[in-house]
Motif scaffolding. Structure first.
Motif, short mmCIF file in Angstrom:
data_model
loop_
_atom_site.label_atom_id
_atom_site.label_comp_id
_atom_site.label_asym_id
_atom_site.label_seq_id
_atom_site.Cartn_x
_atom_site.Cartn_y
_atom_site.Cartn_z
N ALA A 1 6.71 -2.48 -3.19
CA ALA A 1 6.58 -2.35 -1.73
C ALA A 1 5.69 -3.45 -1.17
N VAL A 2 4.57 -3.72 -1.85
CA VAL A 2 3.65 -4.74 -1.36
C VAL A 2 4.28 -6.14 -1.45
N GLY A 3 5.00 -6.40 -2.54
CA GLY A 3 5.67 -7.70 -2.68
C GLY A 3 6.67 -7.95 -1.57
N VAL A 4 7.47 -6.93 -1.25
CA VAL A 4 8.46 -7.07 -0.18
C VAL A 4 7.77 -7.18 1.17
N LEU A 5 6.75 -6.33 1.37
CA LEU A 5 5.97 -6.35 2.62
C LEU A 5 5.42 -7.75 2.89
N TYR A 6 4.82 -8.32 1.86
CA TYR A 6 4.23 -9.65 1.96
C TYR A 6 5.25 -10.67 2.48
N GLN A 7 6.45 -10.60 1.91
CA GLN A 7 7.47 -11.57 2.28
C GLN A 7 8.03 -11.31 3.68
N ASP B 1 5.58 -12.66 5.99
CA ASP B 1 5.70 -14.13 5.95
C ASP B 1 6.85 -14.59 6.84
N ASP B 2 7.99 -13.89 6.71
CA ASP B 2 9.17 -14.25 7.49
C ASP B 2 8.91 -14.10 8.99
N VAL B 3 8.20 -13.03 9.35
CA VAL B 3 7.89 -12.81 10.77
C VAL B 3 7.00 -13.93 11.29
N LEU B 4 5.94 -14.26 10.52
CA LEU B 4 5.01 -15.30 10.95
C LEU B 4 5.73 -16.65 11.07
N GLU B 5 6.62 -16.88 10.11
CA GLU B 5 7.36 -18.14 10.11
C GLU B 5 8.28 -18.23 11.33
N GLU B 6 8.90 -17.10 11.64
CA GLU B 6 9.81 -17.08 12.78
C GLU B 6 9.06 -17.35 14.09
N ASP C 1 6.77 0.60 7.64
CA ASP C 1 7.29 1.58 6.69
C ASP C 1 6.83 1.25 5.26
N LEU C 2 6.88 -0.05 4.91
CA LEU C 2 6.46 -0.47 3.57
C LEU C 2 4.96 -0.25 3.38
N ARG C 3 4.21 -0.51 4.41
CA ARG C 3 2.76 -0.29 4.35
C ARG C 3 2.47 1.18 4.02
N ALA C 4 3.16 2.06 4.72
CA ALA C 4 2.95 3.48 4.51
C ALA C 4 3.39 3.90 3.10
N ARG C 5 4.54 3.38 2.68
CA ARG C 5 5.06 3.73 1.34
C ARG C 5 4.12 3.28 0.24
N ALA C 6 3.60 2.04 0.38
CA ALA C 6 2.69 1.51 -0.64
C ALA C 6 1.45 2.39 -0.74
N LYS C 7 0.93 2.82 0.42
CA LYS C 7 -0.29 3.65 0.41
C LYS C 7 -0.02 5.04 -0.16
N THR C 8 1.17 5.57 0.13
CA THR C 8 1.52 6.88 -0.42
C THR C 8 1.49 6.86 -1.94
N TYR D 1 -5.85 -0.80 -2.30
CA TYR D 1 -5.63 -0.21 -0.99
C TYR D 1 -5.75 -1.29 0.11
N SER D 2 -6.81 -2.09 0.02
CA SER D 2 -7.02 -3.13 1.03
C SER D 2 -5.97 -4.22 0.96
N PHE D 3 -5.45 -4.42 -0.25
CA PHE D 3 -4.41 -5.40 -0.48
C PHE D 3 -3.19 -5.13 0.41
N VAL D 4 -2.87 -3.85 0.58
CA VAL D 4 -1.71 -3.47 1.40
C VAL D 4 -1.92 -3.92 2.85
N ASP D 5 -3.11 -3.63 3.38
CA ASP D 5 -3.39 -4.01 4.76
C ASP D 5 -3.42 -5.52 4.93
N TYR D 6 -3.95 -6.20 3.91
CA TYR D 6 -3.94 -7.67 3.99
C TYR D 6 -2.50 -8.18 4.06
N ALA D 7 -1.63 -7.64 3.20
CA ALA D 7 -0.24 -8.08 3.18
C ALA D 7 0.40 -7.89 4.55
N ALA D 8 0.01 -6.81 5.24
CA ALA D 8 0.60 -6.52 6.54
C ALA D 8 -0.07 -7.29 7.68
#
Lengths: 298, 304
Positions: A215-221, A224-229, A260-267, A283-290
């Motif tokens: 979840a975190v790997g996909v979230l990160y990307q 990234d895609d959003v920021l790039e766009e 959704d991915l952020r929530a799933r990773a934390k769950t 835990y903090s890693f998830v928020d950083y990714a988002a």
């Protein structure tokens, strides 16, 4: 929960690990005859400003379960080596044809296509070799090492990252989710799982780390895609090739998916709450990714 | 040709080869099922099941049996060394490397599947080799499996196959390449993986350190022998007989043994290497050593 309100200085934790991992990688790949190949390997593995996200996730997962970080370092370095190998191959002219990576010329632009292929071919086995020869045998029994090696090999193999790259090149627009899962989620999954395996996690814990890491790997990307766009709309530039979730589904939908991915990773981390503060890095890693609330490296 | 010494006279090498190749082919066939994405798995199977002679797997199984192991404990290693051999051929054949159109008489992988798939299929075979040894080796202690994995990793990387290919690429068209450099290329491109095949078999077969080292030396000799004979055949045989583009090494101005020391001296060198190889097998059970003795003779006297 208590975890979500505890302040944790992820930036310091992460930066400290980056410095240690950079040193170990530098030591692991020393130039010798034939020099060209070692120089090509070092060029990509020791790239300035690399975030070392896979190694950091691996170390954090190991520490979560009470493992010694010295036990995780060799595997953490190996993850970076195989990650670099697949990025070198992804950039090749016959693949994404990317002349640059992280703001500098890609490996084949400097060393030639032939050396770039060989540098990748050498980094994969070096990763496995590094795990076996550098993991303290007093900390990790051999059968765990075998599981780690199998996990990494599966992640980069024909049903993992290689499959993701193939569909990125040959699949239609509806393969974007598959590409995200395989090309990006796989590395996160593998990193978290390997850290857990080294620390002797139970099967149930491994499964949770697997889902968390993916979840975190996909979230990160996706982020990234959003920021790039957003950058793209400003000056109409963009990275060539590659399937972007944003370009297929739009920014709004991508942001929804990210939440959704952020929530799933934390769950997935819920059941680890008994480990208390040791859970904070993951835990903090998830928020950083988002949120990308701070910048790393130079 | 002095094919048979007293120890091999009763040994039927031809049946042995057929039997081992057939069990290896069966094992390899079942390793890669047709999963998604189909193209990558097709491409992996295309090159892996292209009908090579399975020299490396055979060496691996024979070494395992020589030190007293059962063939089945070495089969995952035997398949793995063939996967590594195959992936190195797939990558070496690419246009940016040796640019070969034919391999074992068939179009090369990238000719059929495209360069991108050929790169990925090679990477996937490399990974699969390690996964296969780590997960499929049964009845062997974890520390021996781990040792086998390190040996294999060394064979491939910047100390092994890759080093050989790098020096080979860098010395192309360089007429000043000497015997030492030529030997470096061959040892790394060919001998290390043959060595690895034998050593992996001996390790998982339960061999003691002394036996493993003797077999390592045996393999090193036949590895170099393999290349010297290959060079000789390249000058003396046509493409059709070899099933690949003959004389290519000379056309590309590559240094070969016949070019450096002449055909006669090359043949003498081959004979010396074969003798040295077989000396390493003295002291082992004669019947169990027979396949390796015969294999050395086969490599020395083969004509394709």
């Amino acid at each position: 929960t208590s975890i979500s309100t505890t302040h944790f200085d992820l930036k310091t934790y992460w930066s400290t690990l980056i410095a240690e991992i950079d040193d170990k990688l530098d030591e692991a790949i020393q130039v010798q005859y034939p020099n060209q190949i070692y120089e090509a390997m070092r060029y990509s593995v020791l790239a300035q400003g690399a975030k070392r996200a896979p190694p950091v996730m691996c170390v954090a997962a190991c520490e979560l379960l009470g493992g010694d970080r010295r036990a995780a370092f060799p595997t953490a370095c190996a993850l970076e080596m195989v990650h670099a190998a697949s990025l070198i191959h992804d950039d090749l002219p016959c693949m994404d044809d990317d002349p640059s990576r992280r703001g500098r010329p890609s490996n084949h632009t400097i060393y030639g296509t032939d050396m770039a292929i060989l540098a990748g071919d050498a980094l994969f086995p070096l990763g496995f070799q590094h795990i076996v020869s550098h993991t303290p045998s007093s900390l990790v029994p051999e059968d765990r090492l075998l599981r780690v090696i199998a996990e990494i090999a599966r992640a980069v193999g024909s049903t993992g990252m290689a499959a993701g790259q193939f569909l990125d090149l040959e699949g239609g627009p509806n393969s974007v989710e598959f590409v995200l899962e395989k090309k990006y989620g796989e590395m996160g999954e593998c990193s978290a799982v390997c850290g857990g395996l080294i620390a002797g996690a139970t099967d149930d814990e491994i499964e949770r780390l697997r889902k968390y890491g993916r979840a975190v790997g996909v979230l990160y990307q996706v982020v990234d895609d959003v920021l790039e766009e957003k950058m793209r709309s400003e000056d109409e530039k963009g990275k060539k090739g590659g399937k972007s979730y944003v370009r297929v589904y739009g920014v709004e939908k991508a942001m929804e998916v990210a939440e959704d991915l952020r929530a799933r990773a934390k769950t997935e981390l819920d059941s680890f709450e008994k480990y208390g503060e040791r859970l904070l890095p993951l835990y903090s890693f998830v928020d950083y990714a988002a949120d990308r609330s701070f910048s790393l490296g130079g | 040709e002095s094919q048979s010494s007293s120890s091999t006279s009763t040994f039927d090498f031809k049946s042995y080869v057929l039997e081992k190749a057939s069990s290896v082919n069966t094992a390899l066939d079942s390793v890669i099922s047709l999963q998604s994405p189909k193209t990558i798995h097709d491409s992996m199977r295309y090159s892996l099941l292209a009908g090579g002679k399975r020299v490396r797997p055979m060496l691996c199984l024979a070494a395992c049996e020589l030190v007293g192991g059962d063939q089945s404990v070495a089969m995952p290693c035997a398949c793995a060394v063939e996967m590594i051999h195959t992936m190195s051929l797939v990558h070496d054949d690419l246009p940016c490397m040796d640019n070969d159109d034919l391999r074992r008489g068939k179009p090369t992988n990238h000719k059929v599947f495209g360069e991108n798939v050929a790169v990925l299929a090679g990477d996937a075979l490399l990974a699969l080799a390690f996964e296969h040894i780590a997960t499929k080796t049964k009845n062997v202690s974890s520390d021996r499996v781990v040792r086998a994995i390190v040996e294999l990793a060394k064979c491939i990387g910047a100390e092994g196959l890759v080093a050989g290919q790098v020096v080979d690429i860098c010395s192309e068209g360089d007429s000043s390449v000497g015997l030492e450099q030529l030997e470096y290329i061959h040892v790394h491109k060919t001998a290390v993986l043959l060595e690895g095949s034998v050593v992996l078999g001996a390790i998982v077969g339960g061999g003691c350190d002394e036996d493993v080292e003797k077999l390592r030396k045996f393999a090193r000799c036949i590895g170099l022998l393999f290349q010297v004979v290959d060079d000789i055949l390249d000058v003396t045989k046509s493409s059709e007989e070899l099933g690949k583009t003959a004389g290519k090494d000379l056309v590309a101005d590559k240094t070969t043994y016949p070019k450096l020391i002449g055909i006669e001296k090359s043949r003498e060198f081959a004979k010396k290497l074969n003798m040295e190889a077989q000396e390493q097998l003295v002291g082992f059970d004669v019947d169990k050593a027979a396949p390796l003795v015969a294999l050395a003779n086969y490599i020395a006297y083969r004509d394709n």
